[in-house]
Design a protein around this motif. Structure first.
Motif, PDB file in Angstrom:
ATOM      1  N   PHE A  83      67.502  41.198  96.906  1.00 37.02           N
ATOM      2  CA  PHE A  83      67.607  40.160  95.891  1.00 37.02           C
ATOM      3  C   PHE A  83      68.645  38.701  96.045  1.00 37.02           C
ATOM      4  N   CYS A  84      67.339  37.880  95.995  1.00 35.00           N
ATOM      5  CA  CYS A  84      67.984  36.318  96.317  1.00 35.00           C
ATOM      6  C   CYS A  84      67.910  35.378  95.751  1.00 35.00           C
ATOM      7  N   SER A  85      68.764  34.334  95.331  1.00 41.13           N
ATOM      8  CA  SER A  85      69.004  33.179  94.761  1.00 41.13           C
ATOM      9  C   SER A  85      69.379  31.860  95.395  1.00 41.13           C
ATOM     10  N   HIS A  86      69.199  31.340  95.366  1.00 37.27           N
ATOM     11  CA  HIS A  86      70.011  29.747  95.954  1.00 37.27           C
ATOM     12  C   HIS A  86      71.104  29.614  95.277  1.00 37.27           C
ATOM     13  N   MET A  87      72.295  28.897  95.977  1.00 39.02           N
ATOM     14  CA  MET A  87      73.308  28.495  95.436  1.00 39.02           C
ATOM     15  C   MET A  87      73.544  26.688  94.713  1.00 39.02           C
ATOM     16  N   ASP A  88      72.720  25.548  95.785  1.00 33.94           N
ATOM     17  CA  ASP A  88      72.656  24.687  95.831  1.00 33.94           C
ATOM     18  C   ASP A  88      71.464  24.436  94.366  1.00 33.94           C
ATOM     19  N   THR A  89      72.344  23.193  93.992  1.00 33.58           N
ATOM     20  CA  THR A  89      71.322  21.907  92.996  1.00 33.58           C
ATOM     21  C   THR A  89      70.629  21.052  93.671  1.00 33.58           C
ATOM     22  N   ALA A  90      69.567  19.955  92.739  1.00 39.86           N
ATOM     23  CA  ALA A  90      68.536  19.515  93.412  1.00 39.86           C
ATOM     24  C   ALA A  90      69.412  18.132  93.661  1.00 39.86           C
ATOM     25  N   PRO A  91      69.544  17.685  94.437  1.00 36.38           N
ATOM     26  CA  PRO A  91      69.873  15.950  94.407  1.00 36.38           C
ATOM     27  C   PRO A  91      68.908  14.917  93.932  1.00 36.38           C
ATOM     28  N   ASP A  92      67.840  15.054  92.775  1.00 36.69           N
ATOM     29  CA  ASP A  92      67.000  14.713  92.381  1.00 36.69           C
ATOM     30  C   ASP A  92      68.213  14.369  91.143  1.00 36.69           C
ATOM     31  N   CYS A  93      69.322  15.020  90.804  1.00 35.83           N
ATOM     32  CA  CYS A  93      69.951  14.681  89.262  1.00 35.83           C
ATOM     33  C   CYS A  93      71.118  14.569  89.458  1.00 35.83           C
TER      34      CYS A  93
END
Length: 417
Positions: A83-93
């Motif tokens: 099971f995989c998820s990413h820790m970063d959030t978008a640089p857009d906001c």
């Protein structure tokens, strides 16, 4: 065994509320790995929490990837799943200073975000809110994104780990956990150690509406259009100067609306300018090119060339060059070769009491590239909505259903092995 909400003391909401306050925005302008060191702040916290749960091999590597293993609790051979998820959030906001708020027992009213009352989440603009009556909606406070993309997925996987360790009656094979950095800037699996995972199948928890599963993504290319103009002293420029900046502006303005993100939906692809840099002599436009059909990526790159060529007819001393680089490809071609991976995911969603719906996603996930690296990876809902902006939201109940889905999926693989 049947997994029911009443059997569990869910931890997903508390975990989520904690994780979103940690700024993990990735940085597309950075050349470091990960692109922002602060992503490791969340990674280190997750390692500590996993080790506290009893998952002793949890660790963060030098590139900011978190790996962990829940050993099988059955005697028979069961394929290893991840099971995989990413820790970063978008640089857009902005993701700095996130203040999560819970709006309990949603009844359809406008949700006014208190730190900027002009930010209003309306049902008319967010149709999935029609499915949330009586649920508890989590938002940010109005000045930042929330980070449900993808910390909802992280929290759901973390809660599922907690439940699996504390409920040995849930039978399962070996489960691998992978949390990645830099997914939002297209580098999420650049340094994944596939051999360390040793998994047969993987599931990203990074989708939208409860019940949805995605087995198809865009195929994606990146493109850079480099324009070479003619510089001249502006006091003596008549008949000489051909400004690369102005040429770039005309090219952008001439792109067909029907091939833009704002002019397409469903299975339609697009060409999207995402950045412009330049001076009078040289300018560049960065594009992302997307379509579900690989062949159409070539056609869309040709659209850029045709538009650039048409504009440059008015600038005879100037020229352009288009550089195109592959980014990821539609994972459906891989998943179609392993139908049980998707089938088991759909069965798990149904067992969680939801209407399972197989969808295509107008975007990409880490699973797009993982699939072509030899690890077939469809995408399961995490409940996140309105990604990358101040109106981002998720419901507590959808996150709990995602946890149930993960647990059911572990059991389906065990039962059918």
């Amino acid at each position: 065994m049947s997994v029911k909400s009443s059997l569990f003391n869910f931890t997903v909401t508390d975990r989520f509320l904690k994780y979103v306050t940690i700024d993990t925005q990735s940085d597309p302008g950075s050349v470091t790995i990960p692109s922002s060191e602060k992503q490791k702040d969340l990674g280190r916290l997750l390692v500590t929490e996993l080790q506290t749960i009893g998952i002793t091999d949890a660790h963060l590597d030098e590139f900011g990837y978190l790996y962990a293993t829940i050993p099988s609790n059955v005697g028979k051979s069961v394929p290893v799943i991840c099971f995989c998820s990413h820790m970063d959030t978008a640089p857009d906001c902005s993701g700095t200073g996130v203040k999560p708020l819970i709006h309990k027992n949603y009844q359809g009213d406008d949700i006014i975000l208190p730190d900027d009352p002009s930010q209003i989440i309306r049902m008319a603009e967010h149709p999935d809110l029609k499915n949330q009556f009586g649920n508890d909606i989590v938002t940010a406070s109005g000045t930042t994104l929330l980070g449900a993309d993808n910390k909802a997925g992280v929290a759901e996987i973390m809660d599922a780990c907690y439940q699996l360790v504390n409920h040995p009656e849930i039978k399962h094979g070996t489960i691998k956990i992978l949390f990645t950095p830099d997914e939002e800037i297209g580098r999420g699996v650049d340094h994944v150690d596939i051999n360390k995972l040793g998994a047969y199948a993987c599931y990203t928890m990074d989708g939208e509406s409860a019940g949805n599963m995605e087995n198809e993504t865009f195929s994606a290319d990146g493109a850079k259009l480099i324009i070479k103009g003619v510089s001249s002293h502006p006091g003596f420029a008549k008949g000489k100067m051909e400004s690369a900046i102005k040429i770039a502006g005309q090219i952008i303005a001439a792109l067909p609306f029907e091939l833009s993100p704002e002019g397409t939906d469903r299975m339609q692809g697009f060409v999207h300018p995402v950045g412009v840099e330049g001076h009078v002599e040289t300018a560049s436009i960065d594009f992302i090119i997307r379509d579900f059909d690989d062949a159409k990526l070539v056609e869309q790159a040709d659209v850029i060339r045709k538009v650039a060529g048409a504009v440059l007819k008015s600038f005879p001393s100037s020229s352009y060059e288009l550089q195109v680089k592959p980014q990821y490809r539609n994972m459906k071609s891989v998943l179609d070769k392993h139908p049980q991976i998707v089938e088991y995911g759909m069965e798990a969603i149904k067992r969680a009491g939801l209407d399972a719906k197989l969808c295509s996603i107008r975007g990409g996930t880490d699973g797009s590239r993982l699939s072509f690296m030899g690890l077939p990876t469809p995408n399961i809902f995490a409940g996140e909505h309105a990604f990358h902006g101040k109106h981002e939201w998720v419901s507590v109940q959808d996150m709990q259903k995602a946890v149930e889905t993960i647990l059911h999926l572990c059991m389906v693989w065990e039962e059918r092995s």
